[in-house]
Design an enzyme around this catalytic site. Structure first.
Site, short mmCIF file in Angstrom:
data_model
loop_
_atom_site.label_atom_id
_atom_site.label_comp_id
_atom_site.label_asym_id
_atom_site.label_seq_id
_atom_site.Cartn_x
_atom_site.Cartn_y
_atom_site.Cartn_z
N SER A 260 25.78 -21.10 9.73
CA SER A 260 26.06 -19.91 8.93
C SER A 260 25.85 -18.72 9.84
O SER A 260 25.09 -18.81 10.82
CB SER A 260 25.10 -19.83 7.74
OG SER A 260 25.14 -18.55 7.13
N TYR B 89 16.93 -20.14 3.37
CA TYR B 89 18.26 -20.42 3.89
C TYR B 89 18.37 -19.98 5.35
O TYR B 89 18.76 -20.75 6.23
CB TYR B 89 19.29 -19.68 3.04
CG TYR B 89 20.73 -19.94 3.41
CD1 TYR B 89 21.38 -21.10 3.01
CD2 TYR B 89 21.45 -19.01 4.15
CE1 TYR B 89 22.71 -21.33 3.34
CE2 TYR B 89 22.77 -19.23 4.48
CZ TYR B 89 23.40 -20.39 4.08
OH TYR B 89 24.71 -20.61 4.41
N LYS C 54 18.61 -22.44 8.63
CA LYS C 54 19.88 -22.39 9.33
C LYS C 54 19.66 -22.04 10.81
O LYS C 54 20.34 -22.59 11.70
CB LYS C 54 20.82 -21.37 8.68
CG LYS C 54 21.43 -21.82 7.36
CD LYS C 54 22.39 -23.00 7.56
CE LYS C 54 23.18 -23.32 6.31
NZ LYS C 54 24.14 -24.42 6.51
#
Length: 258
Positions: free
Chosen positions: A136, A149, A153
């Site tokens: 991402s 997140y 990531k």
């Protein structure tokens, strides 16, 4: 790598970017497409669409990942490209539940580790193979509303970097897909302010998949469907403190006070 004639495995292939990757590699002439997803119905629907094989797989279960790889090899004889694509959206900061942090770690980091353990031995023996990890933009430039997140990531990106460093000389190619906003079911789960921010410049999943095919041809480590992400990353590297101040201002606009 050209995917024509190649055997491709895609995790998280039942929807979103994963489904688009399955369609893209099939259209490009892949010799076999294995669609893996924890959602059996989603995997089956995409597999029917691309004339592939559907497997119900929880990528946080190492035994399940080994079974996925073994089944793909038994069916097609080898795996040329493994797309470690599954992901989840978890927002919040340190207050997010331990379970959410752990699940994010398992999906965004350990799933890549389990995949590498399972596919590398045969790839190294053949002297070639490709691992694509869906990360991402958050892995490069953080995320103002979602610590679990962003942190996991970034860790997943670091592992993919390590694979490229350790095995590039052995014929193993590695790419990290780092999109920003993509019109998928995951985007719909975002908080209103975050969703509004990500919707600006959001791409369709099929557009992202097209960028992936080009990135694979060029064997680029970073695949950035949104070109502005490269600029953001460069700004971060050139002046960290200025970048942090900018991110603080962005957070004020994106995150609604409790």
């Amino acid at each position: 790598m050209e995917v024509s004639g190649r055997v491709v495995v895609v995790t998280g292939g039942g929807s979103g970017i994963g489904a688009a990757l399955c369609r893209a590699v099939a259209s490009a002439g892949a010799a076999g497409v294995v669609v893996a997803d924890i959602n059996a119905a989603g995997a089956a629907a995409v597999a029917d669409e691309v004339d592939g094989v559907a497997l119900t797989t929880d990528v946080t279960d190492e035994a399940a990942v080994r079974d996925l790889v073994a089944t793909a090899v038994a069916r097609y004889g080898r795996i040329d490209l493994y797309c470690s694509n599954a992901g989840i959206a978890v927002g919040g900061g340190p207050e997010a539940p331990d379970q959410a942090w752990q699940r994010s770690w398992e999906v965004h980091v350990m799933a890549h580790v389990y995949a590498a353990r399972a596919v590398l031995p045969a790839m190294l023996e053949r002297g070639e193979g490709y691992i694509l990890g869906t990360v991402s933009a958050a892995g490069l430039v953080n995320h103002v509303a979602a610590a679990p997140y962003a942190v996991t990531k970034a860790a997943g990106l670091s592992f993919l970097e390590w694979l490229a460093i350790a095995h590039g000389a052995n014929g193993i190619r590695v790419s990290a897909l780092c999109p920003q906003g993509v019109r998928t079911p995951m985007l719909a789960l975002a908080a209103p302010g975050e969703q509004d921010f990500l919707a600006v410049g959001a791409l369709d999943a099929d557009d992202v998949a097209a960028h992936v095919l080009q990135g694979l041809r060029e064997e680029s480590f970073l695949i950035l469907p949104h070109p502005e992400v490269r600029e953001f990353f460069a700004r971060k590297a050139s002046d960290y403190d200025r970048w942090l101040r900018g991110m603080q201002r962005l957070r004020e606009h994106v995150v609604t006070p409790a």
